[in-house]
Every structure is written in structure tokens, then in C-alpha cells.
Design a protein around this motif. Structure first.
Motif, mmCIF file in Angstrom:
data_model
loop_
_atom_site.group_PDB
_atom_site.id
_atom_site.type_symbol
_atom_site.label_atom_id
_atom_site.label_comp_id
_atom_site.label_asym_id
_atom_site.label_seq_id
_atom_site.Cartn_x
_atom_site.Cartn_y
_atom_site.Cartn_z
ATOM 1 N N SER A 1 68.524 19.980 15.976
ATOM 2 C CA SER A 1 68.559 18.618 16.519
ATOM 3 C C SER A 1 67.239 18.264 17.190
ATOM 4 O O SER A 1 66.729 17.144 17.044
ATOM 5 C CB SER A 1 69.703 18.469 17.531
ATOM 6 O OG SER A 1 70.947 18.677 16.921
ATOM 7 N N MET A 2 66.676 19.220 17.918
ATOM 8 C CA MET A 2 65.423 18.973 18.608
ATOM 9 C C MET A 2 64.270 18.769 17.616
ATOM 10 O O MET A 2 63.433 17.876 17.791
ATOM 11 C CB MET A 2 65.099 20.125 19.557
ATOM 12 C CG MET A 2 63.794 19.923 20.323
ATOM 13 S SD MET A 2 63.745 18.378 21.242
ATOM 14 C CE MET A 2 64.818 18.791 22.609
ATOM 15 N N ASN A 3 64.228 19.569 16.565
ATOM 16 C CA ASN A 3 63.172 19.414 15.567
ATOM 17 C C ASN A 3 63.254 18.054 14.874
ATOM 18 O O ASN A 3 62.222 17.412 14.626
ATOM 19 C CB ASN A 3 63.244 20.536 14.532
ATOM 20 C CG ASN A 3 62.790 21.869 15.085
ATOM 21 O OD1 ASN A 3 62.095 21.928 16.099
ATOM 22 N ND2 ASN A 3 63.200 22.956 14.455
ATOM 23 N N LYS A 4 64.472 17.606 14.581
ATOM 24 C CA LYS A 4 64.652 16.288 13.961
ATOM 25 C C LYS A 4 64.190 15.188 14.919
ATOM 26 O O LYS A 4 63.511 14.228 14.525
ATOM 27 C CB LYS A 4 66.114 16.070 13.577
ATOM 28 C CG LYS A 4 66.400 14.728 12.898
ATOM 29 C CD LYS A 4 67.870 14.616 12.501
ATOM 30 C CE LYS A 4 68.135 13.333 11.715
ATOM 31 N NZ LYS A 4 67.852 12.108 12.461
ATOM 32 N N PHE A 5 64.556 15.325 16.185
ATOM 33 C CA PHE A 5 64.157 14.339 17.192
ATOM 34 C C PHE A 5 62.632 14.277 17.316
ATOM 35 O O PHE A 5 62.037 13.187 17.348
ATOM 36 C CB PHE A 5 64.790 14.721 18.534
ATOM 37 C CG PHE A 5 64.359 13.856 19.686
ATOM 38 C CD1 PHE A 5 64.870 12.577 19.837
ATOM 39 C CD2 PHE A 5 63.444 14.330 20.615
ATOM 40 C CE1 PHE A 5 64.467 11.783 20.899
ATOM 41 C CE2 PHE A 5 63.035 13.546 21.677
ATOM 42 C CZ PHE A 5 63.556 12.264 21.816
ATOM 43 N N ILE A 6 61.988 15.432 17.366
ATOM 44 C CA ILE A 6 60.526 15.475 17.491
ATOM 45 C C ILE A 6 59.860 14.804 16.289
ATOM 46 O O ILE A 6 58.881 14.059 16.434
ATOM 47 C CB ILE A 6 60.048 16.927 17.655
ATOM 48 C CG1 ILE A 6 60.423 17.446 19.051
ATOM 49 C CG2 ILE A 6 58.535 17.038 17.442
ATOM 50 C CD1 ILE A 6 60.180 18.925 19.239
ATOM 51 N N ARG A 7 60.388 15.040 15.088
ATOM 52 C CA ARG A 7 59.824 14.398 13.891
ATOM 53 C C ARG A 7 59.920 12.880 14.000
ATOM 54 O O ARG A 7 58.974 12.165 13.648
ATOM 55 C CB ARG A 7 60.564 14.875 12.630
ATOM 56 C CG ARG A 7 60.182 16.268 12.171
ATOM 57 C CD ARG A 7 60.639 16.528 10.739
ATOM 58 N NE ARG A 7 62.091 16.400 10.591
ATOM 59 C CZ ARG A 7 62.942 17.406 10.788
ATOM 60 N NH1 ARG A 7 62.488 18.596 11.154
ATOM 61 N NH2 ARG A 7 64.231 17.211 10.621
ATOM 62 N N GLU A 8 61.048 12.386 14.489
ATOM 63 C CA GLU A 8 61.222 10.942 14.612
ATOM 64 C C GLU A 8 60.297 10.361 15.680
ATOM 65 O O GLU A 8 59.740 9.275 15.505
ATOM 66 C CB GLU A 8 62.688 10.602 14.917
ATOM 67 C CG GLU A 8 63.633 10.957 13.772
ATOM 68 C CD GLU A 8 64.947 10.208 13.820
ATOM 69 O OE1 GLU A 8 65.153 9.405 14.757
ATOM 70 O OE2 GLU A 8 65.767 10.417 12.906
ATOM 71 N N ILE A 9 60.109 11.082 16.777
ATOM 72 C CA ILE A 9 59.177 10.628 17.818
ATOM 73 C C ILE A 9 57.758 10.563 17.251
ATOM 74 O O ILE A 9 57.012 9.601 17.488
ATOM 75 C CB ILE A 9 59.208 11.573 19.036
ATOM 76 C CG1 ILE A 9 60.578 11.522 19.723
ATOM 77 C CG2 ILE A 9 58.104 11.215 20.031
ATOM 78 C CD1 ILE A 9 60.944 10.188 20.301
ATOM 79 N N ALA A 10 57.381 11.572 16.487
ATOM 80 C CA ALA A 10 56.037 11.621 15.915
ATOM 81 C C ALA A 10 55.795 10.491 14.921
ATOM 82 O O ALA A 10 54.645 10.067 14.722
ATOM 83 C CB ALA A 10 55.804 12.972 15.241
ATOM 84 N N ASN A 11 56.859 9.973 14.309
ATOM 85 C CA ASN A 11 56.725 8.909 13.307
ATOM 86 C C ASN A 11 56.736 7.504 13.906
ATOM 87 O O ASN A 11 56.536 6.522 13.168
ATOM 88 C CB ASN A 11 57.858 9.017 12.279
ATOM 89 C CG ASN A 11 57.687 10.210 11.353
ATOM 90 O OD1 ASN A 11 56.570 10.657 11.104
ATOM 91 N ND2 ASN A 11 58.788 10.734 10.848
#
Length: 264
Positions: free
Chosen positions: A19-29
Motif C-alpha cells: 500500500s505504501m509503495n502504491k501511495f508513493i508512486r501516486e505522490i511522485a506522479n
């Protein structure tokens, strides 16, 4: 900088790697500049229990004795903060991890002992957040990642509620631009019944919130979150949304999503 996203991440999302990795990807985008705020309460509780240090919560707020403060600093300003920064860097986002003591960006005062002794808990005031410091970091392309450890200006670190911190940062930054405050966790939004995923409230006014709180539908840690969310709206924040962390990209792009939007 015309628009800013202040995003508070919490709950079980911080502990779940996927969940955290998915969240970080979305923040980066995200195309908008962003300030990311986090706590890490359950991880602190787990470590404290392993060390046999008793923990106490009063209406969702942690009582922070001297030993608990040490653990909170280790977890918030250390492990969680640097994991988030490293994750964002891996996605090509220049992030900088901060506590309130860094750059003197957030000061606080020791909470008064009125009824409940919260120990080393730090309360904020109108001048606590140094918006100019955050503005300067954003203007040179950094994404600040802010943990909920503040300081009193006299060398004492203090534990500040992360929901309160996110609200205060969003309110201060609204002096410079349009700000949207997003509270992200593992739930799809504010729910009438925590056991029913279909009970998410899409729109919530302050009067409706008061009714739900008085009836006991909303309780515990959701109370400080909503209190601070409504306070941010009253202080000039354009929009406040409470939603699942995995929906953050859709929320900011105004695409269909589950979640609760607040209004006064």
C-alpha cells in the motif's frame, strides 16, 4: 506556485509495504507541488509494547511520557520519515525529510496539564508553522516530508498530533496559494458504520459531524482528524478530503473516487 497539495498519510497504510509503495508512486506522479505529513502511531505503540513501555490514548491522542517520546522520535523522524523520502527519491522525486526542529519550520509549546497530563505533547499556535521555509523549499523543487515531531525552541522535542500538524501547515500555506488538504488512510472515507464499507459519507458538513459525534457514530481517532479538518476550512484552506490512500491520484485529478469532502 498556484496550487498546493498538503497530504497527511496515516493508519495501516504506513505499515503495509504494498500500500505504501502504491501511495508513493501516486505522490511522485502528481503535477501539483506537495507537502507530505505523517505520524506513525501504531508502529510506535507496537515498539513500545515490545519494550514493555505502557501506552495510553485519550480520545485518539497519545499520552507521551519521556520513554514514549524517545520511541516516537525514533519511529517518526527516523524510520518512517526516511522510508518515505527514500521511496520518493526512487521514483525521481526530490524529497527532504523534516521534523519541526529542522530549519525551525514548526515550533510548539508543551501542552498544559488541564484534566489530562499528556506529557511531552506539543500544541501549535497561529505562528507555529514557518510558511516561508516551506515556500522556499517548494520553489526550488523539493517535496517536504514532515513528521509530527516539533520543538519548543529551547531544545525540547515534542510529540504533536499529525492531523493537527497537517491542518496547521495547510492553513499557513493558504496565505501563498490555493491549498487542498487530503487526509489519507486505509478507509474509503468517513463512515457512518466502521464495519460497513458502503456507509461512506460523500459530503459532510460541520453540523452533520457534530450530530454524528454526539450520537457516537464518529469516535476515537476520527474526532481529532475531523476537528482539524474543519478548522483548516475555517482558516482559508480551499478543499478538505478524507479518503483511502490509494485514491489520492484520482482525488487530485478530480476523477471519480470514494471519499468524504468536507464543507462548513
Amino acid at each position: 506556485m498556484n496550487k498546493l497539495q498538503v497530504i497527511k498519510i496515516g493508519g495501516r497504510v504506513i505499515e503495509d509495504e504494498s500500500s505504501m509503495n502504491k501511495f508513493i508512486r501516486e505522490i511522485a506522479n502528481l503535477s501539483d507541488p506537495c507537502i507530505l505529513v505523517h505520524g506513525g502511531g501504531s508502529m510506535t505503540t507496537e515498539l513500545a509494547l515490545k519494550l514493555k513501555i505502557p501506552q495510553q490514548l485519550v480520545e485518539g491522542r497519545r499520552v507521551t511520557d519521556a520513554d514514549t517520546l524517545k520511541i516516537a522520535v525514533m519511529v517518526y523522524a527516523g524510520w518512517i520519515n526516511k522510508q518515505l523520502v527514500a521511496g520518493l527519491q526512487a521514483m525521481g522525486t526530490d524529497a527532504i525529510g523534516l521534523s519541526g526542529a529542522d530549519m525551525n519550520c514548526i515550533s510548539s509549546t508543551l501542552r498544559k496539564k488541564e484534566g489530562v497530563d499528556y506529557g511531552f505533547a506539543g500544541d501549535l499556535n497561529e505562528k507555529s508553522v514557518n510558511g516561508e521555509r516551506f515556500k522556499s523549499l517548494l520553489e526550488i523543487g523539493f517535496t517536504p516530508v514532515v513528521c509530527s515531531i516539533t520543538h519548543d525552541g529551547k531544545g525540547q522535542l515534542l510529540n504533536t498530533n499529525a492531523d493537527t500538524l497537517a491542518s496547521a501547515i495547510a492553513s499557513e500555506m493558504s496565505r501563498f496559494c490555493e491549498v487542498q488538504l487530503n487526509y489519507c488512510f486505509e478507509k474509503q472515507g468517513v463512515m457512518r458504520d466502521m464495519t460497513d464499507k458502503g456507509s461512506v459519507i460523500p459530503q459532510l458538513t460541520k453540523s452533520e459531524y457534530s450530530h454524528l459525534k454526539n450520537s457516537g457514530c464518529i469516535h476515537s481517532g476520527m474526532i481529532p482528524k475531523l476537528d482539524n479538518a474543519f478548522l483548516a476550512l475555517e482558516k482559508g484552506v480551499e478543499k478538505v478530503i478524507i479518503a483511502e490512500a490509494g485514491a489520492i491520484e484520482n482525488i487530485i485529478q478530480n476523477k471519480p473516487h470514494h471519499g468524504t469532502e468536507l464543507s462548513i
